[in-house]
Design a protein around this motif. Structure first.
Motif, PDB file in Angstrom:
ATOM      1  N   LEU A  53       0.805  -1.220   0.000  1.00  0.00           N
ATOM      2  CA  LEU A  53       0.000   0.000   0.000  1.00  0.00           C
ATOM      3  C   LEU A  53       0.841   1.274   0.000  1.00  0.00           C
ATOM      4  CD1 LEU A  53      -2.869  -0.947   2.480  1.00  0.00           C
ATOM      5  CD2 LEU A  53      -2.990  -0.760  -0.010  1.00  0.00           C
ATOM      6  N   SER A  54       2.144   1.169   0.276  1.00  0.00           N
ATOM      7  CA  SER A  54       2.985   2.367   0.267  1.00  0.00           C
ATOM      8  C   SER A  54       3.354   2.795  -1.147  1.00  0.00           C
ATOM      9  CB  SER A  54       4.269   2.131   1.078  1.00  0.00           C
ATOM     10  OG  SER A  54       5.121   1.206   0.419  1.00  0.00           O
ATOM     11  N   SER A  55       3.006   1.988  -2.160  1.00  0.00           N
ATOM     12  CA  SER A  55       3.352   2.324  -3.541  1.00  0.00           C
ATOM     13  C   SER A  55       2.117   2.284  -4.425  1.00  0.00           C
ATOM     14  CB  SER A  55       4.415   1.356  -4.085  1.00  0.00           C
ATOM     15  OG  SER A  55       3.845   0.095  -4.378  1.00  0.00           O
ATOM     16  N   THR A  56       2.296   2.659  -5.684  1.00  0.00           N
ATOM     17  CA  THR A  56       1.217   2.606  -6.652  1.00  0.00           C
ATOM     18  C   THR A  56       0.731   1.169  -6.831  1.00  0.00           C
ATOM     19  OG1 THR A  56       0.677   2.875  -9.001  1.00  0.00           O
ATOM     20  CG2 THR A  56       2.971   2.509  -8.464  1.00  0.00           C
ATOM     21  N   PRO A  57      -0.588   0.976  -7.058  1.00  0.00           N
ATOM     22  CA  PRO A  57      -1.081  -0.375  -7.323  1.00  0.00           C
ATOM     23  C   PRO A  57      -0.749  -0.896  -8.716  1.00  0.00           C
ATOM     24  CG  PRO A  57      -2.884   1.197  -7.374  1.00  0.00           C
ATOM     25  CD  PRO A  57      -1.682   1.949  -6.872  1.00  0.00           C
ATOM     26  N   ARG A  58      -0.184  -0.032  -9.589  1.00  0.00           N
ATOM     27  CA  ARG A  58       0.249  -0.511 -10.904  1.00  0.00           C
ATOM     28  C   ARG A  58       1.326  -1.574 -10.717  1.00  0.00           C
ATOM     29  NH1 ARG A  58       3.058   3.071 -15.842  1.00  0.00           N
ATOM     30  NH2 ARG A  58       3.541   1.295 -17.175  1.00  0.00           N
ATOM     31  N   LYS A  59       1.139  -2.740 -11.329  1.00  0.00           N
ATOM     32  CA  LYS A  59       2.095  -3.832 -11.199  1.00  0.00           C
ATOM     33  C   LYS A  59       2.821  -4.056 -12.512  1.00  0.00           C
ATOM     34  CE  LYS A  59      -0.229  -6.346  -7.475  1.00  0.00           C
ATOM     35  NZ  LYS A  59      -0.776  -7.636  -7.016  1.00  0.00           N
ATOM     36  N   GLU A  60       4.133  -4.030 -12.444  1.00  0.00           N
ATOM     37  CA  GLU A  60       4.974  -4.311 -13.605  1.00  0.00           C
ATOM     38  C   GLU A  60       6.067  -5.278 -13.173  1.00  0.00           C
ATOM     39  OE1 GLU A  60       4.659  -3.508 -16.672  1.00  0.00           O
ATOM     40  OE2 GLU A  60       3.526  -1.634 -16.839  1.00  0.00           O
ATOM     41  N   GLU A  61       6.339  -6.277 -13.994  1.00  0.00           N
ATOM     42  CA  GLU A  61       7.371  -7.256 -13.643  1.00  0.00           C
ATOM     43  C   GLU A  61       8.770  -6.653 -13.715  1.00  0.00           C
ATOM     44  OE1 GLU A  61       6.749 -10.544 -16.256  1.00  0.00           O
ATOM     45  OE2 GLU A  61       5.248 -11.464 -14.957  1.00  0.00           O
ATOM     46  N   ASP A  62       8.938  -5.659 -14.571  1.00  0.00           N
ATOM     47  CA  ASP A  62      10.237  -5.003 -14.726  1.00  0.00           C
ATOM     48  C   ASP A  62      11.356  -6.002 -15.020  1.00  0.00           C
ATOM     49  OD1 ASP A  62       9.115  -2.557 -14.415  1.00  0.00           O
ATOM     50  OD2 ASP A  62       9.994  -2.111 -12.465  1.00  0.00           O
ATOM     51  N   LEU A  63      11.115  -6.853 -15.996  1.00  0.00           N
ATOM     52  CA  LEU A  63      12.123  -7.826 -16.404  1.00  0.00           C
ATOM     53  C   LEU A  63      12.927  -7.257 -17.569  1.00  0.00           C
ATOM     54  CD1 LEU A  63      10.007 -11.114 -16.264  1.00  0.00           C
ATOM     55  CD2 LEU A  63      11.597 -10.215 -14.552  1.00  0.00           C
ATOM     56  N   PRO A  64      14.197  -6.945 -17.375  1.00  0.00           N
ATOM     57  CA  PRO A  64      14.996  -6.373 -18.455  1.00  0.00           C
ATOM     58  C   PRO A  64      15.394  -7.423 -19.492  1.00  0.00           C
ATOM     59  CG  PRO A  64      16.347  -6.664 -16.504  1.00  0.00           C
ATOM     60  CD  PRO A  64      14.950  -7.046 -16.109  1.00  0.00           C
ATOM     61  N   GLU A  65      15.225  -7.071 -20.732  1.00  0.00           N
ATOM     62  CA  GLU A  65      15.662  -7.916 -21.842  1.00  0.00           C
ATOM     63  C   GLU A  65      16.973  -7.343 -22.387  1.00  0.00           C
ATOM     64  OE1 GLU A  65      14.287  -8.945 -26.436  1.00  0.00           O
ATOM     65  OE2 GLU A  65      12.833  -8.067 -25.036  1.00  0.00           O
ATOM     66  N   LYS A 326     -10.502  23.357 -12.114  1.00  0.00           N
ATOM     67  CA  LYS A 326     -10.292  22.428 -11.009  1.00  0.00           C
ATOM     68  C   LYS A 326      -9.845  21.088 -11.583  1.00  0.00           C
ATOM     69  CE  LYS A 326     -11.800  25.108  -7.629  1.00  0.00           C
ATOM     70  NZ  LYS A 326     -10.969  25.532  -6.465  1.00  0.00           N
ATOM     71  N   LEU A 327      -9.082  20.327 -10.789  1.00  0.00           N
ATOM     72  CA  LEU A 327      -8.582  19.039 -11.253  1.00  0.00           C
ATOM     73  C   LEU A 327      -8.565  18.025 -10.114  1.00  0.00           C
ATOM     74  CD1 LEU A 327      -7.128  17.228 -13.400  1.00  0.00           C
ATOM     75  CD2 LEU A 327      -4.969  18.136 -12.489  1.00  0.00           C
ATOM     76  N   VAL A 328      -9.085  16.836 -10.393  1.00  0.00           N
ATOM     77  CA  VAL A 328      -8.902  15.678  -9.524  1.00  0.00           C
ATOM     78  C   VAL A 328      -8.134  14.646 -10.338  1.00  0.00           C
ATOM     79  CG1 VAL A 328     -10.010  13.807  -8.262  1.00  0.00           C
ATOM     80  CG2 VAL A 328     -10.994  16.106  -8.206  1.00  0.00           C
ATOM     81  N   VAL A 329      -6.939  14.318  -9.903  1.00  0.00           N
ATOM     82  CA  VAL A 329      -6.075  13.421 -10.661  1.00  0.00           C
ATOM     83  C   VAL A 329      -6.565  11.989 -10.535  1.00  0.00           C
ATOM     84  CG1 VAL A 329      -3.732  12.536 -10.920  1.00  0.00           C
ATOM     85  CG2 VAL A 329      -4.096  14.941 -10.358  1.00  0.00           C
ATOM     86  N   LYS A 330      -6.732  11.328 -11.657  1.00  0.00           N
ATOM     87  CA  LYS A 330      -7.071   9.912 -11.682  1.00  0.00           C
ATOM     88  C   LYS A 330      -5.789   9.097 -11.876  1.00  0.00           C
ATOM     89  CE  LYS A 330     -11.621  10.844 -13.720  1.00  0.00           C
ATOM     90  NZ  LYS A 330     -12.523  10.566 -14.869  1.00  0.00           N
ATOM     91  N   GLY A 331      -5.937   7.798 -11.963  1.00  0.00           N
ATOM     92  CA  GLY A 331      -4.768   6.953 -12.192  1.00  0.00           C
ATOM     93  C   GLY A 331      -4.254   6.347 -10.909  1.00  0.00           C
ATOM     94  N   ARG A 332      -3.110   5.647 -11.028  1.00  0.00           N
ATOM     95  CA  ARG A 332      -2.529   4.899  -9.908  1.00  0.00           C
ATOM     96  C   ARG A 332      -1.191   5.519  -9.541  1.00  0.00           C
ATOM     97  NH1 ARG A 332      -2.699  -0.487 -13.301  1.00  0.00           N
ATOM     98  NH2 ARG A 332      -2.112   1.088 -14.830  1.00  0.00           N
ATOM     99  N   HIS A 333      -1.108   6.046  -8.332  1.00  0.00           N
ATOM    100  CA  HIS A 333       0.071   6.812  -7.947  1.00  0.00           C
ATOM    101  C   HIS A 333       0.520   6.438  -6.528  1.00  0.00           C
ATOM    102  CE1 HIS A 333      -0.785   9.229 -11.493  1.00  0.00           C
ATOM    103  NE2 HIS A 333      -2.029   9.345 -11.074  1.00  0.00           N
ATOM    104  N   ASP A 334       1.807   6.630  -6.282  1.00  0.00           N
ATOM    105  CA  ASP A 334       2.381   6.333  -4.969  1.00  0.00           C
ATOM    106  C   ASP A 334       1.989   7.409  -3.968  1.00  0.00           C
ATOM    107  OD1 ASP A 334       4.973   4.232  -5.466  1.00  0.00           O
ATOM    108  OD2 ASP A 334       4.330   5.379  -7.198  1.00  0.00           O
ATOM    109  N   PRO A 335       1.494   7.045  -2.782  1.00  0.00           N
ATOM    110  CA  PRO A 335       1.319   8.047  -1.736  1.00  0.00           C
ATOM    111  C   PRO A 335       2.667   8.524  -1.183  1.00  0.00           C
ATOM    112  CG  PRO A 335       0.802   5.868  -0.894  1.00  0.00           C
ATOM    113  CD  PRO A 335       1.008   5.718  -2.375  1.00  0.00           C
ATOM    114  N   CYS A 336       3.713   7.739  -1.436  1.00  0.00           N
ATOM    115  CA  CYS A 336       5.078   8.121  -1.057  1.00  0.00           C
ATOM    116  C   CYS A 336       6.045   7.328  -1.914  1.00  0.00           C
ATOM    117  CB  CYS A 336       5.332   7.831   0.426  1.00  0.00           C
ATOM    118  SG  CYS A 336       6.998   8.284   0.986  1.00  0.00           S
TER     119      CYS A 336
END
Length: 363
Positions: A53-65, A326-336
């Protein structure tokens, strides 16, 4: 865009947050050094999103090729190129940001600089997603340095008002550095993690974010690396550290704390130890004098601002209508982003250290 860095070691990062992929080209690496792929993946996992929960809920494997520069697990000396595919994207969350720039983000300045042609999806090339290839590059540089006895570790020194213990300035235990450099939430004092996570959770539940400070140490660097005036250790380190999104401050040694002392209090006295090695009795300078290493641990801190993308309604402007909005940001972002920034700071330190030593001819 100026996404190239380095003198003897040349690093170039490419891609956008929601493009097909992101990647890095690293030129100037010494040939013949074995590279452990599992060690690279361990560092990538520390930075990867979607872990808790301390990071964005976006999940990426981040496997470098790896595309070039490694053969049979060994550096060839040719440019090392790697790509990381973007898999989990939701670009529709960013459709309105082309005309409603997020406060605290690069949407507006990027719009002006590139006449609106920049990719705003997920922050585009300004996104923290671009730190993934930097961590890959740093993981490779780290393995080159470790063969020379140089170790790098960082920890979360502060999140909001919660602080961790500091590194011992003179002699940093190897087991502590090893533990921190493998941790996904790196703190020296175990209790600090619970208190920091509580601060992050309070911000998340309030649709807000918090920032903090990362402290980093580099040990085993011999005296004599770096050059005055503009090629100093601080210059080289700062030039790559400020390439990390959200970094707003860098200080070396005791930094601003030195400014309130007398010289007699701040000067680090020299002495010979039992092995006739030159040491200092204190390390207020953070291992650097005149832009050159003195053989003591290199110590620095990096200030990370709160994540700009928050769920609270904010004031902004409508670029198409030229009126307030006015703006409310959507998307998946880190609270920290501070916990995930720790391996990024280590990676930047590894690249900077290797560049300095290559310039000195120490490798």
């Amino acid at each position: 865009m100026s996404s190239n860095w380095g003198n003897q070691l040349k690093l170039s990062i490419f891609g956008e947050s929601h493009g097909n992929g992101i990647g890095v080209v690293l030129d100037g690496l010494p040939a013949g050094i074995p590279i452990d792929q599992e060690e690279i993946l361990a560092q990538m996992a520390r930075r990867a999103p979607g872990r808790d929960l301390s990071s964005t809920p976006r999940k990426e494997e981040d496997l470098p090729e790896i595309l070039s520069g490694v053969r049979n697990g060994t550096l060839t000396g040719a440019p090392l190129a790697a790509v990381i595919r973007n898999r989990n994207v939701r670009s529709g969350d960013y459709g309105n940001l082309s005309v409603l720039p997020r406060p605290g983000h690069a949407d507006y300045t990027g719009y002006i600089r590139y006449q609106g042609a920049n990719d705003i999806r997920g922050g585009g090339h300004f996104s923290g997603r671009l730190t993934a290839p930097l961590v890959f590059a740093g993981a490779v540089c780290r393995q080159v340095l470790e063969r020379r006895g140089i170790k790098i570790a960082a920890h979360i020194a502060r999140i909001a008002s919660v602080t961790d213990d500091s590194f011992p300035a003179l002699d940093i235990p190897g087991d502590l550095m090893a533990r921190l450099s493998r941790s996904s939430f790196a703190v020296i004092r175990a209790r600090a993690e619970d208190d920091m996570r509580a601060e992050i959770e309070r911000a998340r539940l309030d649709c807000d974010s918090v920032g903090g400070v990362v402290e980093c140490a580099v040990t085993g660097v011999p005296a004599g690396a770096g050059s005055p005036m503009f090629g100093g250790v601080e210059n080289v380190f700062s030039s790559i550290l400020f390439g990390i999104p959200a970094v707003k401050a860098v200080e070396f040694g005791d930094g601003f704390a030195c400014c309130g002392r007398r010289g007699s209090e701040n000067n680090d006295s020299f002495y010979y130890n039992e092995s006739r090695q030159v040491k200092t009795r204190t390390n207020h300078c953070g291992g650097i004098l005149g832009g050159i290493t003195n053989g003591m641990p290199i110590l620095f801190r990096v200030g990370i601002k709160p994540t700009a993308s928050i769920g609270k309604e904010q004031d902004t402007i409508d670029l198409s209508r030229q009126e307030n909005a006015k703006l409310v940001v959507k998307g998946r972002h880190d609270p920290c982003i501070v916990p995930r920034a720790v391996p990024v700071v280590e990676a930047a330190a590894a690249a900077a250290t290797l560049d300095l030593l290559l310039e000195r001819g120490s490798l």
